[in-house]
Motif scaffolding. Structure first.
Motif, PDB file in Angstrom:
ATOM      1  N   MET A 254      16.355  34.982 -49.608  1.00 56.71           N
ATOM      2  CA  MET A 254      14.914  35.081 -49.388  1.00 56.71           C
ATOM      3  C   MET A 254      14.482  34.528 -48.030  1.00 56.71           C
ATOM      4  SD  MET A 254      13.949  36.797 -51.883  1.00 56.71           S
ATOM      5  CE  MET A 254      12.216  36.766 -51.461  1.00 56.71           C
ATOM      6  N   ASN A 255      15.368  33.801 -47.375  1.00 51.98           N
ATOM      7  CA  ASN A 255      15.075  33.269 -46.039  1.00 51.98           C
ATOM      8  C   ASN A 255      15.747  34.086 -44.940  1.00 51.98           C
ATOM      9  OD1 ASN A 255      13.505  31.006 -46.939  1.00 51.98           O
ATOM     10  ND2 ASN A 255      15.425  30.059 -47.624  1.00 51.98           N
ATOM     11  N   ASN A 256      16.140  35.305 -45.277  1.00 54.13           N
ATOM     12  CA  ASN A 256      16.774  36.234 -44.334  1.00 54.13           C
ATOM     13  C   ASN A 256      18.106  35.726 -43.804  1.00 54.13           C
ATOM     14  OD1 ASN A 256      14.729  38.118 -44.567  1.00 54.13           O
ATOM     15  ND2 ASN A 256      13.550  37.289 -42.863  1.00 54.13           N
ATOM     16  N   SER A 280      20.831  33.014 -40.280  1.00 54.77           N
ATOM     17  CA  SER A 280      19.718  33.961 -40.202  1.00 54.77           C
ATOM     18  C   SER A 280      20.166  35.229 -39.483  1.00 54.77           C
ATOM     19  CB  SER A 280      18.539  33.328 -39.461  1.00 54.77           C
ATOM     20  OG  SER A 280      17.522  34.289 -39.253  1.00 54.77           O
ATOM     21  N   ILE A 281      19.756  36.377 -40.031  1.00 51.15           N
ATOM     22  CA  ILE A 281      20.120  37.657 -39.441  1.00 51.15           C
ATOM     23  C   ILE A 281      19.214  38.015 -38.271  1.00 51.15           C
ATOM     24  CG2 ILE A 281      18.612  39.105 -40.858  1.00 51.15           C
ATOM     25  CD1 ILE A 281      22.266  39.856 -39.887  1.00 51.15           C
ATOM     26  N   GLU A 282      18.077  37.321 -38.147  1.00 47.27           N
ATOM     27  CA  GLU A 282      17.057  37.741 -37.184  1.00 47.27           C
ATOM     28  C   GLU A 282      17.527  37.697 -35.720  1.00 47.27           C
ATOM     29  OE1 GLU A 282      13.392  35.791 -38.045  1.00 47.27           O
ATOM     30  OE2 GLU A 282      13.436  36.371 -40.152  1.00 47.27           O
ATOM     31  N   PRO A 283      18.264  36.670 -35.254  1.00 45.78           N
ATOM     32  CA  PRO A 283      18.729  36.713 -33.855  1.00 45.78           C
ATOM     33  C   PRO A 283      19.597  37.924 -33.552  1.00 45.78           C
ATOM     34  CG  PRO A 283      18.949  34.496 -34.750  1.00 45.78           C
ATOM     35  CD  PRO A 283      18.610  35.381 -35.903  1.00 45.78           C
ATOM     36  N   LEU A 284      20.475  38.307 -34.470  1.00 46.51           N
ATOM     37  CA  LEU A 284      21.305  39.500 -34.268  1.00 46.51           C
ATOM     38  C   LEU A 284      20.442  40.754 -34.328  1.00 46.51           C
ATOM     39  CD1 LEU A 284      24.490  38.691 -36.414  1.00 46.51           C
ATOM     40  CD2 LEU A 284      24.119  38.338 -33.977  1.00 46.51           C
ATOM     41  N   TRP A 285      19.477  40.747 -35.221  1.00 48.97           N
ATOM     42  CA  TRP A 285      18.575  41.896 -35.374  1.00 48.97           C
ATOM     43  C   TRP A 285      17.836  42.174 -34.077  1.00 48.97           C
ATOM     44  CZ3 TRP A 285      18.007  44.982 -39.691  1.00 48.97           C
ATOM     45  CH2 TRP A 285      16.897  45.825 -39.732  1.00 48.97           C
ATOM     46  N   LEU A 293      12.015  42.599 -38.827  1.00 44.99           N
ATOM     47  CA  LEU A 293      12.701  42.794 -40.096  1.00 44.99           C
ATOM     48  C   LEU A 293      11.656  43.008 -41.185  1.00 44.99           C
ATOM     49  CD1 LEU A 293      15.668  42.702 -41.070  1.00 44.99           C
ATOM     50  CD2 LEU A 293      15.272  40.330 -41.720  1.00 44.99           C
ATOM     51  N   ILE A 294      11.889  43.977 -42.053  1.00 46.96           N
ATOM     52  CA  ILE A 294      10.916  44.271 -43.106  1.00 46.96           C
ATOM     53  C   ILE A 294      10.734  43.039 -43.993  1.00 46.96           C
ATOM     54  CG2 ILE A 294      10.430  45.689 -45.131  1.00 46.96           C
ATOM     55  CD1 ILE A 294      11.947  47.943 -43.818  1.00 46.96           C
ATOM     56  N   GLU A 295       9.485  42.618 -44.152  1.00 45.79           N
ATOM     57  CA  GLU A 295       9.203  41.414 -44.922  1.00 45.79           C
ATOM     58  C   GLU A 295       8.633  41.719 -46.304  1.00 45.79           C
ATOM     59  OE1 GLU A 295      10.026  38.454 -44.165  1.00 45.79           O
ATOM     60  OE2 GLU A 295      10.647  38.754 -42.077  1.00 45.79           O
ATOM     61  N   GLU A 296       8.053  42.920 -46.474  1.00 55.49           N
ATOM     62  CA  GLU A 296       7.423  43.237 -47.753  1.00 55.49           C
ATOM     63  C   GLU A 296       8.467  43.239 -48.853  1.00 55.49           C
ATOM     64  OE1 GLU A 296       7.186  44.993 -45.060  1.00 55.49           O
ATOM     65  OE2 GLU A 296       5.096  44.988 -44.447  1.00 55.49           O
ATOM     66  N   THR A 297       8.167  42.557 -49.931  1.00 56.27           N
ATOM     67  CA  THR A 297       9.129  42.477 -51.027  1.00 56.27           C
ATOM     68  C   THR A 297       8.545  42.930 -52.358  1.00 56.27           C
ATOM     69  OG1 THR A 297       8.503  40.163 -51.384  1.00 56.27           O
ATOM     70  CG2 THR A 297      10.386  40.583 -49.952  1.00 56.27           C
ATOM     71  N   ASP A 298       7.286  43.391 -52.365  1.00 52.35           N
ATOM     72  CA  ASP A 298       6.689  43.829 -53.626  1.00 52.35           C
ATOM     73  C   ASP A 298       7.343  45.101 -54.142  1.00 52.35           C
ATOM     74  OD1 ASP A 298       5.008  41.714 -53.570  1.00 52.35           O
ATOM     75  OD2 ASP A 298       3.355  42.800 -52.590  1.00 52.35           O
ATOM     76  N   GLY A 327      15.506  37.854 -65.208  1.00 46.85           N
ATOM     77  CA  GLY A 327      14.151  37.468 -65.553  1.00 46.85           C
ATOM     78  C   GLY A 327      13.107  37.977 -64.588  1.00 46.85           C
ATOM     79  N   GLY A 328      13.533  38.683 -63.540  1.00 43.15           N
ATOM     80  CA  GLY A 328      12.599  39.224 -62.568  1.00 43.15           C
ATOM     81  C   GLY A 328      12.396  38.355 -61.350  1.00 43.15           C
ATOM     82  N   GLN A 329      13.017  37.181 -61.325  1.00 43.68           N
ATOM     83  CA  GLN A 329      12.864  36.285 -60.180  1.00 43.68           C
ATOM     84  C   GLN A 329      13.568  36.854 -58.959  1.00 43.68           C
ATOM     85  OE1 GLN A 329      14.447  32.381 -60.798  1.00 43.68           O
ATOM     86  NE2 GLN A 329      13.967  31.673 -58.736  1.00 43.68           N
ATOM     87  N   GLU A 330      12.894  36.840 -57.811  1.00 46.89           N
ATOM     88  CA  GLU A 330      13.473  37.360 -56.574  1.00 46.89           C
ATOM     89  C   GLU A 330      14.535  36.401 -56.058  1.00 46.89           C
ATOM     90  OE1 GLU A 330      10.335  38.020 -53.833  1.00 46.89           O
ATOM     91  OE2 GLU A 330       9.358  39.569 -55.037  1.00 46.89           O
ATOM     92  N   THR A 331      15.706  36.948 -55.759  1.00 53.83           N
ATOM     93  CA  THR A 331      16.791  36.110 -55.252  1.00 53.83           C
ATOM     94  C   THR A 331      17.253  36.519 -53.855  1.00 53.83           C
ATOM     95  OG1 THR A 331      18.464  37.533 -56.290  1.00 53.83           O
ATOM     96  CG2 THR A 331      17.653  35.663 -57.576  1.00 53.83           C
ATOM     97  N   GLY A 332      16.840  37.679 -53.407  1.00 56.03           N
ATOM     98  CA  GLY A 332      17.281  38.115 -52.084  1.00 56.03           C
ATOM     99  C   GLY A 332      16.764  39.497 -51.745  1.00 56.03           C
ATOM    100  N   LYS A 333      17.295  40.053 -50.676  1.00 58.00           N
ATOM    101  CA  LYS A 333      16.885  41.376 -50.205  1.00 58.00           C
ATOM    102  C   LYS A 333      18.116  42.216 -49.918  1.00 58.00           C
ATOM    103  CE  LYS A 333      13.149  39.152 -47.615  1.00 58.00           C
ATOM    104  NZ  LYS A 333      12.626  38.891 -46.272  1.00 58.00           N
TER     105      LYS A 333
END
Length: 529
Positions: A254-256, A280-285, A293-298, A327-333
């Motif tokens: 959840m923290n990329n 974090s993947i963001e520096p490579l991205w 990086l897409i942030e929407e998670t709904d 249980g529906g809890q978000e664990t990642g992307k």
């Protein structure tokens, strides 16, 4: 009543029966996976080995014991490499199992079977087989020959290799498949321990414990098969599927931070390595795109992104979805990178062809007419002049007929190149049709437009096209020009319609051709209105 080892014989027979049942069960379910077929072979060969061992233990003479030992070896030498194959299938390592490797695993067992069957001739496997007289029942001493040691080393190599692979992949196994993983591991470790005990003379009366142990491991396999779907899926088949996907896949928390990635993702982002895991993947991205990086998670999100790699531009559909617990809890992307470069470039090409000429790259007639109407309206609104030049290449059909259409195409490109070097940035050049071109020149008076037409004509004369097939090594490409101008002044007799303006320029071009070509003529409004 019976032999002193009736309980042991009962366990052996039970193990053999379980293996036969498992083999039949998988066959009747028409399993087509390579793992399932290999498991059937394991079950049937295990049954041969176990029943042979039981009948050896209950034999009444040395000849019978020798015969049943040979029966045991129809199955026993093949079990270690089959176990290794099963584990590799289980772990999704099929890509390594080339036909030559699979066949090579069974060369040693085949040699062993041949040597056991013909042992009386050379004693390479058993130097001797003798009855142990101190026991109250028939039991033999087996004096090992050189090939027995080689086969033993091969057996332990396969089994240790299987254990090593299972342990190596332990951390990659999903929790849903952990019990199957444990089943495979226990199914190897127990026979391995039994082998060590047998070779160290730690078993009662030197009896081979493996068939007895297989009663337990076979029951374990049967449980896993019936209740856990052991053969329904190769659990780390997720690895096989994941790694063989043509689309790049990034698994993030959840923290990329990067949790996992497949080889296709490493092709998209060559900097990815095991060192990147947990970071974090963001520096490579950001090394590849300005898009965030897409942030929407709904819900699942998609965006088309320009991607730079190795100095080249690509286009990717970036699709992000949420990884949730039960249980529906978000664990990642889950980020999927789909290469759509071909599609985007095709769309760009189609868009370009809608406005540009396919050969020369300049505007086509349709788009030019749209632009010219707009320029004419602006000219009339602002009270500024607007010049139109219509010209075509002299004797173009002769060029095609003499040198071929490829040279004709080169002549068209040559003319466009000369015009681009002469025209201003605000001038609009288009291919009007065939060898005919048109130019809109905002802000030029009649005299200025005529001068520009002469300038283009002179440049064409002074810059013949290089052509080795031509008599002098070059080909003269000239053009005839017709010029018409809207003055933009109120109350004049200018042409206020683009069709009329084009008709005026076309009439002037017609006059230029009849005047001998390679010349310029200006439209006479008083005649053409």
């Amino acid at each position: 009543m019976g032999t002193p080892y009736s309980a042991i014989l009962t366990l052996m027979v039970t193990a053999g029966v379980i293996n036969v049942i498992m083999g039949i069960y998988i066959l009747t379910n028409r399993a087509k996976q390579s793992m399932s077929k290999t498991f059937v072979a394991h079950c049937l060969l295990s049954a041969v080995y176990i029943f042979g061992s039981a009948l050896e233990l209950s034999a009444g003479s040395l000849e019978e014991i020798t015969f049943w030992i040979k029966v045991e070896y129809i199955g026993m030498p093949f079990l270690p490499p089959i176990n290794l194959l099963l584990i590799m299938y289980f772990l999704g390592m099929e890509r390594y199992l080339k036909p030559t490797l699979r066949a090579g695993l069974f060369i040693m067992p085949l040699v062993t079977v041949a040597l056991v069957m013909s042992n009386e001739m050379h004693h390479l496997y058993y130097r001797s087989i003798t009855i142990r007289p101190e026991l109250g029942f028939l039991k033999v001493d087996l004096n090992a020959g050189p090939w027995y040691i080689i086969q033993g080393a091969y057996t332990f190599g396969c089994m240790f290799g299987g254990v090593a692979l299972l342990l190596l992949y332990w951390g990659r196994m999903k929790s849903a498949y952990r019990l199957q993983h444990i089943t495979m591991l226990v199914g190897l470790l127990l026979p391995l321990a039994g082998d060590f005990a047998y070779l160290g003379n730690l078993t009662p009366q030197g009896i081979d414990p493996i068939p007895v142990i297989m009663a337990g491991t076979s029951a374990l396999y049967m449980w896993a098969l019936a209740s856990r779907g052991l053969m329904n899926v190769a659990p780390i088949a997720r690895d096989n599927l994941f790694e063989s996907m043509s689309d790049g896949v990034l698994v993030l928390d959840m923290n990329n931070r990067l949790v996992d990635y497949n080889p296709a993702a490493a092709q998209v982002m060559p900097e990815l390595s095991t060192y990147s895991l947990g970071r974090s993947i963001e520096p490579l991205w950001r090394q590849h795109t300005d898009s965030t990086l897409i942030e929407e998670t709904d819900s699942q999100s998609t965006q088309e992104t320009l991607w730079e790699k190795d100095g080249q531009s690509y286009y990717y559909d970036i699709r992000a979805s949420v990884v949730r617990k039960k249980g529906g809890q978000e664990t990642g992307k889950l980020i999927v990178l789909i290469d759509v470069s071909e599609r985007v470039r095709l769309q760009q090409r189609l868009h370009e062809l809608a406005f540009h000429d396919g050969l020369t790259g300049i505007y086509n007639r349709t788009h030019f007419l749209q632009l010219s109407e707009k320029l004419l309206a602006e000219s009339l609104l602002n009270g500024e002049p607007l010049a139109l030049l219509l010209f075509d290449i002299d004797h173009f059909k002769r060029i095609n007929d003499t040198y071929g259409h490829d040279v004709g195409d080169r002549a068209l490109l040559h003319v466009v190149g000369v015009c681009r070097n002469v025209l201003r940035a605000e001038d609009v050049l288009a291919r009007y049709g065939g060898e005919e071109f048109v130019v809109m020149m905002p802000g030029l008076s009649l005299e200025e437009a005529e001068a520009e037409a002469h300038r283009i004509r002179n440049e064409l004369v002074s810059q013949p096209m290089a052509l080795s097939a031509a008599p002098k090594g070059f080909l003269a490409v000239t053009a005839s020009f017709g010029v018409a101008v809207v003055s933009g002044e109120a109350g004049t007799d200018d042409w206020h319609d683009m069709k009329q303006l084009l008709k005026a320029a076309d009439r002037a071009l017609y006059e230029a051709k009849h005047a001998g070509r390679n010349t310029v003529r200006v439209a006479n409004r008083t005649v053409l209105v």
